[in-house]
Write a protein that holds these residues in place. Sequence first.
Motif, short mmCIF file in Angstrom:
data_model
loop_
_atom_site.label_atom_id
_atom_site.label_comp_id
_atom_site.label_asym_id
_atom_site.label_seq_id
_atom_site.Cartn_x
_atom_site.Cartn_y
_atom_site.Cartn_z
N THR A 14 34.08 -13.10 23.00
CA THR A 14 33.20 -12.04 23.47
C THR A 14 33.09 -12.10 25.00
N TRP A 15 32.54 -11.03 25.57
CA TRP A 15 32.35 -10.98 27.02
C TRP A 15 31.52 -12.17 27.50
N TYR A 16 30.44 -12.49 26.80
CA TYR A 16 29.58 -13.58 27.24
C TYR A 16 30.31 -14.92 27.13
N HIS A 17 31.02 -15.11 26.06
CA HIS A 17 31.73 -16.38 25.85
C HIS A 17 32.79 -16.58 26.93
N ARG A 18 33.48 -15.50 27.29
CA ARG A 18 34.54 -15.61 28.30
C ARG A 18 33.97 -15.85 29.69
N ASN A 19 32.85 -15.20 30.00
CA ASN A 19 32.35 -15.21 31.37
C ASN A 19 31.25 -16.23 31.62
N VAL A 20 30.55 -16.65 30.57
CA VAL A 20 29.43 -17.57 30.75
C VAL A 20 29.63 -18.84 29.95
N GLY A 21 30.02 -18.70 28.70
CA GLY A 21 30.19 -19.86 27.83
C GLY A 21 29.45 -19.66 26.52
N GLU A 22 29.42 -20.68 25.73
CA GLU A 22 28.83 -20.60 24.41
C GLU A 22 27.38 -21.06 24.46
N SER A 23 26.53 -20.42 23.68
CA SER A 23 25.12 -20.82 23.59
C SER A 23 24.81 -21.17 22.15
N ALA A 24 24.16 -22.31 21.96
CA ALA A 24 23.91 -22.79 20.59
C ALA A 24 22.95 -21.89 19.84
N GLN A 25 21.98 -21.29 20.55
CA GLN A 25 21.04 -20.39 19.89
C GLN A 25 20.57 -19.36 20.91
N PRO A 26 19.97 -18.28 20.44
CA PRO A 26 19.50 -17.25 21.37
C PRO A 26 18.47 -17.83 22.35
N TYR A 27 18.61 -17.50 23.62
CA TYR A 27 17.60 -17.93 24.59
C TYR A 27 16.96 -16.74 25.31
N ILE A 28 17.38 -15.52 24.95
CA ILE A 28 16.79 -14.31 25.52
C ILE A 28 16.06 -13.59 24.40
N ALA A 29 14.76 -13.38 24.56
CA ALA A 29 13.98 -12.64 23.56
C ALA A 29 13.66 -11.27 24.13
N TYR A 30 14.08 -10.24 23.41
CA TYR A 30 13.92 -8.85 23.85
C TYR A 30 12.79 -8.22 23.03
N PHE A 31 11.66 -7.97 23.68
CA PHE A 31 10.47 -7.44 23.01
C PHE A 31 10.40 -5.92 23.18
N SER A 32 10.18 -5.23 22.08
CA SER A 32 10.02 -3.77 22.14
C SER A 32 9.10 -3.33 21.01
N PRO A 33 8.25 -2.33 21.23
CA PRO A 33 7.37 -1.86 20.16
C PRO A 33 8.12 -1.10 19.08
N GLU A 34 9.35 -0.67 19.37
CA GLU A 34 10.13 0.08 18.38
C GLU A 34 11.61 -0.21 18.56
N PHE A 35 12.32 -0.14 17.44
CA PHE A 35 13.77 -0.34 17.44
C PHE A 35 14.41 0.76 16.59
N GLY A 36 15.21 1.60 17.23
CA GLY A 36 15.96 2.62 16.51
C GLY A 36 17.33 2.08 16.15
N LEU A 37 17.42 1.43 15.00
CA LEU A 37 18.66 0.77 14.59
C LEU A 37 19.47 1.61 13.62
N THR A 38 18.80 2.26 12.70
CA THR A 38 19.44 3.14 11.72
C THR A 38 18.36 4.02 11.12
N GLU A 39 18.74 5.18 10.63
CA GLU A 39 17.75 6.16 10.19
C GLU A 39 16.88 5.69 9.04
N SER A 40 17.41 4.81 8.19
CA SER A 40 16.64 4.38 7.03
C SER A 40 15.58 3.35 7.38
N LEU A 41 15.67 2.75 8.56
CA LEU A 41 14.69 1.77 9.01
C LEU A 41 13.79 2.48 10.02
N ARG A 42 12.75 3.12 9.52
CA ARG A 42 11.96 4.06 10.32
C ARG A 42 10.89 3.32 11.14
N SER A 43 11.36 2.50 12.06
CA SER A 43 10.46 1.81 12.98
C SER A 43 10.74 2.25 14.41
#
Length: 854
Positions: free
Chosen positions: A96-125
């Motif tokens: 991936t772009w991150y792996h090539r340019n930064v390296g591998e990360s064992a677990q997520p270290y960036i938490a993205y907070f949002s009151p809503e996520f439009g991921l797909t129409e059936s998940l109406r949040s």
Amino acid sequence: MIRPNARVEVIPNLPPDLERLRELAYNLWWTWDHDAITMFRRLDRDLWDGTDHNPVWMLGLIRQRQLDEISKDKAYMAMLERVYERYQAYMNSKSTWYHRNVGESAQPYIAYFSPEFGLTESLRSYSGGLGVLSGDHIKSASDLGVPMVGVGIIYQEGYFHQYLNADGWQQESYPINDFPNLPLTLMRDAQGNPIKISVQFPGRRVVAQIWRVQVGRVPVILLDTNVLENEPRDRDVTDRLYGGDNDMRIRQEFLLGVGGVRALDALGMRPLICHMNEGHSAFLGLERIRVLMKEQGLSFQEAKEIVRAGTVFTTHTSVPAGLHRFSFETIDAYLGHFYRDFGISHDEFMNLGRERLPDGHEVFAMTVLALNLSSYTNGVAQLHGVVSRRMFHWMYPQVPENEVPISSITNGIHIMSWISSDMATLFDRYLNPEWRENPTNPKAWADVDRVPDAELWRTHERRRERLVAFARRRLHRQLESRGAPASEILKADEVLNPDALTIGFARRFATYKRATLLFKDAERLKRILNDPERPVQLIFAGKAHPNDNPGKDLIRTITHFSSQPEFRHSIVFLENYDMVIARYLVQGCDVWLNTPRRPREASATSGMKGVYNGGLNASILDGWWAEAYDPTVGWAIGAGEEYGNDDEQDRIEAQALYNILENDIIPLFYERDRSGLPREWIARVKTAIQVLGPSFSTHRMVQEYADQFYLPARDRYLALTSPNTDRGKALVKWLNNVRSQWPAVAVSAVEAPDGAQVKVGAEIHVKTWVELGELTPDDVTVEVFHGPIDTDGNIISGEAVPMQYTGEYDNTRYRFDAPVVYHTSGARGIAVRVLPHHDDLASPIGTGLIHWAP
């Protein structure tokens, strides 16, 4: 009401050969893989549409005999094998772009907070643009391999379902989200019990359970207070998105910010960086401070500085009225225990979010809190960055407006979620394969010229035909639900023309977006739409907030026009705007219309989606279009003017829009060669794809967030906390010393050629002597600030040039010098200023410490 004695979860009984469908259904990777979508649709097209494209629910509804038959269908099983192999390759990729340019990360270290996520129409949040942007951000983070986790709320009723009454007035209903039949997983501990967190509301403890939705490589965790431990009023906290009064709002935002941080801890996913997508989650900074103070024995100031180092804030608001504000009394009720735990005064705590309104009333503003607890802040388009710096200049009164520490990263779209399968297939045939994996590379789009005009045009025409067919079906259903006469319902099949120039307008129906600007001159519009040789048609969609009656009135106005005999075949309003309608519109419209009142549009992304589907934009120069527009890629309504009189602005810009339609857009669309192709139109479409394609994807956007914010924030946060917090403590100790000594800092003299004439390209030298008290030259940055002078004699759009300490010192004063070179002519001003300097300081301007030469 009968309460159950026990609860069980019934899951689909899939044949062993189809078991992989379950894994695919629970990872929203399928939402941007066209073959995976086709694979699910082939199971049962009616069920697919009837479940809002929800494979989890569909697998639970499909007949067992049908599943058994499918498992024996060799063609289907071969498709399943191909899709699953591609999914596995995606999930396990190390390139991936991150792996090539930064390296591998064992677990997520960036938490993205949002009151809503439009991921797909059936998940109406989600409600609209903010949520869809959040969803696209997560999807691109997944594609790029960025180690991220999303944090939000799962709403039992989501955002409202819109329908119109016979008069065209918006009505709202709230269908219940059935979580067990959604692509959600309830997080459980090793004993199988739901993992729960709690937050303190006034006089009571509120519990939330945690759901996870997997989006490619990125998990999104969602909080849910609808649990038996809570009182009914607190079970309702996660009922509706943007519902309820101010008390409901602070409960939701407290849950999102404070509860979100605690949920990450409960799951063993404590992040280094928190990214607040708008100010709703700003309370997260307070919780992170509390945790650091408790675990590391830090003071409030020490913990605050460390938390700021690892916090990113994106503002989407263009007008002060859009900011979330609470009274001090409300803040006291919900957060009083925080400032008592922090060991700071009531006023010190309120200063974190204090805003004085024009009427003199003071409130606690979430955006102000977010700005004060972040080291990296941005608007969502270049113009929005300018607007944001103007809005919040009052927080940094000693610096020029252009230096207010709010930058800009322009929004984008997740291309694969919005491009039609037809257009994607065409691009695969003629473009560099990088258009999928690395759309930011201009070379990926250069070969658009190789696409035969006829193929590009036929592909777009097919999507327009599908849009018209879809709009007719939806209109038929709308009229039925309103109880319209049978004769009127039958006429739904006659509306729109699959060959006519089709203009789309779909967005939130707020008054500043001016959905009815086209209707200012009804007679002129009638002539434009009903030209028998060159017909034009308009398709509208969008929701007004339930409390926004002026917005609802705009919808009613459009529906009234659409019911008139002169317009009934050429104007359609589609109810209940969602991601399904959005896809049909951006994939099938020829022109995407956007008419906000500049500069109130933060970004807008729908027009970007049209570009990748062969559509063109006609827009006010606001939001993203202010930086994207070029005469070769679309049309500008006006020249970026800003008016003091709304009625005058509407009149002028409506006329400009009519002129563009009559003189440019319509003639270009209908000018055909002997083969029936609009060659000049197609050439403009190709230019738009080539020019705009590399710049307006969320791949580019997320890469910019990583390069400009995430990676510097990670490095700075780790520097202050690893292997311990000594460096963070030292920074605060230094900062406190600088604050105590700052009154002694002064610029005592400046030597510059005042009144002299200087030739372009010539170098002048500026000298200054600075008094520093007990500070040293290493503690400060001294700068020459120079630039053009306005009519009031002030420097505008200035540039700061660092001055160098010469080593000269006479008892209390230090000498600094710098050369200045002018590259353009005109009146120029020179000023000198002093700022604090420390290698671990993210923004000296953010300290509020600055001295200008008198």
